[in-house]
Scaffold this motif. Structure first.
Motif, PDB file in Angstrom:
ATOM      1  N   ASN A   1      -7.966 -12.868 -44.194  1.00 51.03           N
ATOM      2  CA  ASN A   1      -8.409 -12.873 -42.800  1.00 51.03           C
ATOM      3  C   ASN A   1      -9.809 -12.299 -42.727  1.00 51.03           C
ATOM      4  O   ASN A   1     -10.176 -11.421 -43.513  1.00 51.03           O
ATOM      5  N   VAL A   2     -10.591 -12.784 -41.775  1.00 52.98           N
ATOM      6  CA  VAL A   2     -11.889 -12.187 -41.460  1.00 52.98           C
ATOM      7  C   VAL A   2     -11.944 -12.050 -39.939  1.00 52.98           C
ATOM      8  O   VAL A   2     -11.904 -13.046 -39.216  1.00 52.98           O
ATOM      9  N   ARG A   3     -12.021 -10.811 -39.471  1.00 56.67           N
ATOM     10  CA  ARG A   3     -12.016 -10.548 -38.036  1.00 56.67           C
ATOM     11  C   ARG A   3     -13.258  -9.747 -37.653  1.00 56.67           C
ATOM     12  O   ARG A   3     -13.821  -9.014 -38.467  1.00 56.67           O
ATOM     13  N   TYR A   4     -13.645  -9.872 -36.387  1.00 57.45           N
ATOM     14  CA  TYR A   4     -14.835  -9.193 -35.883  1.00 57.45           C
ATOM     15  C   TYR A   4     -14.479  -8.298 -34.702  1.00 57.45           C
ATOM     16  O   TYR A   4     -13.595  -8.626 -33.897  1.00 57.45           O
ATOM     17  N   TYR A   5     -15.203  -7.177 -34.614  1.00 58.60           N
ATOM     18  CA  TYR A   5     -14.951  -6.203 -33.554  1.00 58.60           C
ATOM     19  C   TYR A   5     -16.268  -5.728 -32.957  1.00 58.60           C
ATOM     20  O   TYR A   5     -17.267  -5.562 -33.678  1.00 58.60           O
ATOM     21  N   LEU A   6     -16.247  -5.508 -31.637  1.00 55.94           N
ATOM     22  CA  LEU A   6     -17.339  -4.817 -30.959  1.00 55.94           C
ATOM     23  C   LEU A   6     -16.953  -3.349 -30.878  1.00 55.94           C
ATOM     24  O   LEU A   6     -15.886  -3.005 -30.354  1.00 55.94           O
ATOM     25  N   SER A   7     -17.799  -2.482 -31.400  1.00 56.63           N
ATOM     26  CA  SER A   7     -17.502  -1.053 -31.437  1.00 56.63           C
ATOM     27  C   SER A   7     -18.575  -0.292 -30.668  1.00 56.63           C
ATOM     28  O   SER A   7     -19.759  -0.351 -31.021  1.00 56.63           O
ATOM     29  N   LEU A   8     -18.164   0.385 -29.611  1.00 55.34           N
ATOM     30  CA  LEU A   8     -19.071   1.230 -28.832  1.00 55.34           C
ATOM     31  C   LEU A   8     -19.006   2.647 -29.390  1.00 55.34           C
ATOM     32  O   LEU A   8     -17.927   3.228 -29.501  1.00 55.34           O
ATOM     33  N   ILE A   9     -20.157   3.208 -29.753  1.00 57.18           N
ATOM     34  CA  ILE A   9     -20.211   4.529 -30.377  1.00 57.18           C
ATOM     35  C   ILE A   9     -21.147   5.424 -29.592  1.00 57.18           C
ATOM     36  O   ILE A   9     -22.291   5.049 -29.292  1.00 57.18           O
ATOM     37  N   LEU A  10     -20.653   6.625 -29.242  1.00 57.48           N
ATOM     38  CA  LEU A  10     -21.473   7.654 -28.600  1.00 57.48           C
ATOM     39  C   LEU A  10     -21.577   8.837 -29.533  1.00 57.48           C
ATOM     40  O   LEU A  10     -20.594   9.224 -30.178  1.00 57.48           O
ATOM     41  N   VAL A  11     -22.760   9.452 -29.600  1.00 60.22           N
ATOM     42  CA  VAL A  11     -22.999  10.625 -30.432  1.00 60.22           C
ATOM     43  C   VAL A  11     -23.561  11.719 -29.535  1.00 60.22           C
ATOM     44  O   VAL A  11     -24.557  11.502 -28.824  1.00 60.22           O
ATOM     45  N   ASP A  12     -22.900  12.903 -29.544  1.00 65.09           N
ATOM     46  CA  ASP A  12     -23.405  13.991 -28.697  1.00 65.09           C
ATOM     47  C   ASP A  12     -24.374  14.859 -29.484  1.00 65.09           C
ATOM     48  O   ASP A  12     -24.659  14.606 -30.660  1.00 65.09           O
ATOM     49  N   GLU A  13     -24.885  15.902 -28.850  1.00 65.35           N
ATOM     50  CA  GLU A  13     -25.924  16.725 -29.473  1.00 65.35           C
ATOM     51  C   GLU A  13     -25.404  17.516 -30.670  1.00 65.35           C
ATOM     52  O   GLU A  13     -26.190  17.989 -31.498  1.00 65.35           O
TER      53      GLU A  13
END
Length: 301
Positions: free
Chosen positions: A265-277
């Protein structure tokens, strides 16, 4: 591909209208690179095989054949090759060659059920293989071609809505206008900051490709980040809305592959990433479906 260092003959495989086709760059083991002409899944494969003698010597052979092969190769297990399609044509009966000869071949509407794919763990190849059978060692040559499978516009395409939250500290909602994209599409979305009580340093949206081969318990997965798209740099305000537009054209993407021949299988994902201080990371991801289309002008997407 050559299996002999010293061959008494030269074997060339030429595919019909090869020069007029689009090409895909492919890389094999040991860094060997080649170009493969692009075919549609419903096209016949036609061409010619040229065999030239070296040093004016004659060639005694036990037959010449050409095969069209579709196979799945596991890069972690070189001996694990699964052929899902194979057609054979005899080009010449056993005999003697005293001069160069050309043999025409055609595999009419040969089965090409899957799109070509060269990944981290697995390869799905289509190629023509010529075998000149000899008493000593056979002479074998292969020529790869690349298959695209085109799809129609999906009948349904749902909105993606998700949120990222930490009690009394952070609440973010984000949405994308759809969950299925062709390979030249644009991802359009919005990110809403409902509550922000931590110092956000930056935020990015990544496209993740996850390749999985085998079945449990003998299953292997590999994830890689295809691209990183920085949405913002700095701390957002409560109530702020940030628009998002990501152009997929130009990235190294393939269609989504689901349970290909029960091998991978080959699957794709949208990943939202937040980085704090403090460099803490908060993320949420959603699967998307990628597909290939051919528009009215014949441009491959």
């Amino acid at each position: 591909m050559e299996y002999l260092f010293r061959s008494p003959i030269d074997v060339d495989i030429h595919l019909e209208n090869e020069e007029e086709r689009s090409f895909v760059d492919i890389e094999f083991e040991q860094g060997r690179k080649d170009k493969a002409p692009v075919y549609g899944s419903d096209e016949s494969v036609k061409g010619a095989v040229m065999i030239r003698l070296k040093d004016g010597r004659k060639l005694d052979h036990n037959g010449i054949k050409i095969e069209f092969v579709g196979c799945i190769e596991n890069t972690y297990d070189k001996g694990n090759i699964h052929e899902f399609t194979r057609s054979v044509q005899e080009l010449a009966s056993p005999g003697e060659m005293r001069q160069a000869q050309m043999f025409d071949f055609e595999f009419k509407h040969v089965e090409k059920p899957y799109e070509s794919y060269f990944g981290k763990n697995v390869k799905l190849r289509y190629f023509c293989r010529v075998t000149v059978t000899r008493k000593m060692t056979d002479v074998i040559r292969e020529k790869d071609l690349w298959v695209y499978r085109y799809e129609n516009e999906p009948e349904t395409n749902s909105l993606i809505k998700m949120d990222v939250g930490i009690d009394d500290c952070l609440h973010i909602e984000f949405e994308y206008t759809k969950n299925k994209y062709h390979l030249r599409d644009v991802i359009v979305g919005k990110i809403y900051f409902i509550l922000v009580r931590i110092k956000v340093q930056r935020m990015e949206v990544n496209i993740i490709r996850r390749e999985t081969i085998g079945t449990p318990p003998n299953q292997y997965s590999n994830s890689e980040t295809v691209t990183r798209f920085q949405v913002m740099d700095g701390n957002p305000n409560r109530g702020e809305t940030i628009p998002l537009r990501m152009f997929l054209n130009g990235y190294s993407l393939t269609p989504t592959f689901r349970d290909v021949n029960k091998k991978f299988n080959v699957r794709y994902y949208l990943s939202l990433i937040l980085v704090d201080e403090d460099q803490r990371r908060y993320f949420k991801q959603s699967e998307i479906t990628l597909w290939r289309r051919k528009d009215e002008q014949g441009i491959i997407a």
